[in-house]
Design an enzyme around this catalytic site. Structure first.
Site, PDB file in Angstrom:
ATOM      1  N   ASP A   8      23.147  68.807 -41.742  1.00  0.00           N
ATOM      2  CA  ASP A   8      21.706  68.728 -41.965  1.00  0.00           C
ATOM      3  C   ASP A   8      21.352  69.551 -43.203  1.00  0.00           C
ATOM      4  O   ASP A   8      22.060  70.512 -43.544  1.00  0.00           O
ATOM      5  CB  ASP A   8      20.930  69.246 -40.751  1.00  0.00           C
ATOM      6  CG  ASP A   8      19.433  69.008 -40.899  1.00  0.00           C
ATOM      7  OD1 ASP A   8      19.023  67.830 -40.945  1.00  0.00           O
ATOM      8  OD2 ASP A   8      18.677  69.987 -40.984  1.00  0.00           O
ATOM      9  N   GLU A  10      17.809  71.161 -45.566  1.00  0.00           N
ATOM     10  CA  GLU A  10      16.374  71.368 -45.760  1.00  0.00           C
ATOM     11  C   GLU A  10      16.107  71.344 -47.260  1.00  0.00           C
ATOM     12  O   GLU A  10      16.981  71.732 -48.061  1.00  0.00           O
ATOM     13  CB  GLU A  10      15.906  72.685 -45.146  1.00  0.00           C
ATOM     14  CG  GLU A  10      16.136  72.802 -43.647  1.00  0.00           C
ATOM     15  CD  GLU A  10      15.414  71.753 -42.828  1.00  0.00           C
ATOM     16  OE1 GLU A  10      14.389  71.221 -43.308  1.00  0.00           O
ATOM     17  OE2 GLU A  10      15.875  71.451 -41.722  1.00  0.00           O
ATOM     18  N   HIS A 153      12.110  73.892 -38.697  1.00  0.00           N
ATOM     19  CA  HIS A 153      13.287  73.124 -39.093  1.00  0.00           C
ATOM     20  C   HIS A 153      14.267  74.066 -39.797  1.00  0.00           C
ATOM     21  O   HIS A 153      13.924  74.706 -40.790  1.00  0.00           O
ATOM     22  CB  HIS A 153      12.899  71.990 -40.043  1.00  0.00           C
ATOM     23  CG  HIS A 153      12.167  70.882 -39.364  1.00  0.00           C
ATOM     24  ND1 HIS A 153      12.254  69.572 -39.779  1.00  0.00           N
ATOM     25  CD2 HIS A 153      11.346  70.877 -38.276  1.00  0.00           C
ATOM     26  CE1 HIS A 153      11.511  68.811 -38.988  1.00  0.00           C
ATOM     27  NE2 HIS A 153      10.945  69.589 -38.071  1.00  0.00           N
ATOM     28  N   ASP A 158      19.455  72.699 -36.567  1.00  0.00           N
ATOM     29  CA  ASP A 158      19.291  71.259 -36.386  1.00  0.00           C
ATOM     30  C   ASP A 158      20.631  70.540 -36.318  1.00  0.00           C
ATOM     31  O   ASP A 158      20.788  69.557 -35.581  1.00  0.00           O
ATOM     32  CB  ASP A 158      18.436  70.677 -37.526  1.00  0.00           C
ATOM     33  CG  ASP A 158      16.950  70.990 -37.357  1.00  0.00           C
ATOM     34  OD1 ASP A 158      16.597  71.679 -36.385  1.00  0.00           O
ATOM     35  OD2 ASP A 158      16.150  70.552 -38.195  1.00  0.00           O
TER      36      ASP A 158
END
Length: 239
Positions: A8, A10, A153, A158
């Site tokens: 994941d 960001e 998040h 995540d």
């Protein structure tokens, strides 16, 4: 060896085409569908401000990340960690778009798809649960995956949650060895001698009531997670 990396990222905004950058990468390693404990996690200095709303979603800011390494400083370590693995990503086009954009700025490092195969859990969920919400939070609720720590998040958190979601979505036959690549060799190696004798002398196995109930509950759980349980289907056909 089946090696998978749940990944994941960001970012400073929603579109890499507008020059947004990766600010966090989180990866969790699986070998034969089991967590190894190995992770890759880095915060990154994006060298630009966040778009409106992105700070609130991630809890990060340029001021918070100003002393973190730039993507160029961690690129080789990151690529070495994922090289040759199957990547498990939710909405893979988003993360791959950003990561490939970062690699393009460096030149000569190729694309993620040149190094790894990709499994998109969003596409998988849409196929399995058509017409339903298939965000990570929605899947957690549907599959009874704990996401109570997901106040913001975060790439590593995540990735860890997505790992649980992926294993829940793909559990069932894999859990009992049908997905084990070593199973054919093990079957070939085993030699079974069958001796047919007097039926009256054969041992009989009696299953306790609690064991039968636990077995039935286990099959029901497999069917709930995977959508189909082979044993229940065979029993239905035989009925």
């Amino acid at each position: 060896m089946n090696r998978q990396i749940v990944l994941d990222t960001e970012t400073t905004g929603l579109e890499w085409q507008k020059g947004n950058r990766v600010v966090e990468i989180g990866c969790v390693e699986l070998i034969e569908r089991r967590p190894t404990g190995r992770t890759f996690h880095r915060y990154l200095n994006p060298e630009r401000e966040f778009e409106q709303g992105a700070e609130e979603v991630t809890g990060l800011s340029l001021a918070r990340l100003i002393n973190e390494p730039r993507f160029a400083e961690v690129a080789e370590e990151f690529l070495a960690f994922i090289d040759g693995a199957e990547l498990i990503i939710h909405n893979a086009a988003f993360d791959l778009g950003f990561l490939n954009f970062e690699l393009e700025q460096l030149g000569g490092l190729g694309r993620i798809e040149d190094r790894c195969t990709i499994e998109d859990t969003l596409a998988m969920a849409r196929k399995r649960y058509p017409g339903q919400r298939n965000s990570l939070d929605a899947l957690c609720k549907r599959l009874d995956v704990d996401n109570s720590q997901r106040q913001l998040h975060g790439a590593l958190l995540d990735a860890q949650i997505l790992m649980d979601v992926y294993l829940a979505m793909t559990s069932g036959q894999h859990e009992i060895g049908f997905g084990n690549v070593d199973a054919p060799q093990a079957a070939d190696a085993a030699v079974l001698e069958v001796v047919v004798g007097d039926a009256a002398s054969r041992p009989r196995v009696r299953v306790a009531t609690d064991e039968a109930e636990a077995h039935a509950a286990r099959l029901a759980g497999l069917e709930k997670k995977s959508g189909r349980c082979l044993w229940l289907a065979l029993e239905a056909d035989a009925a």
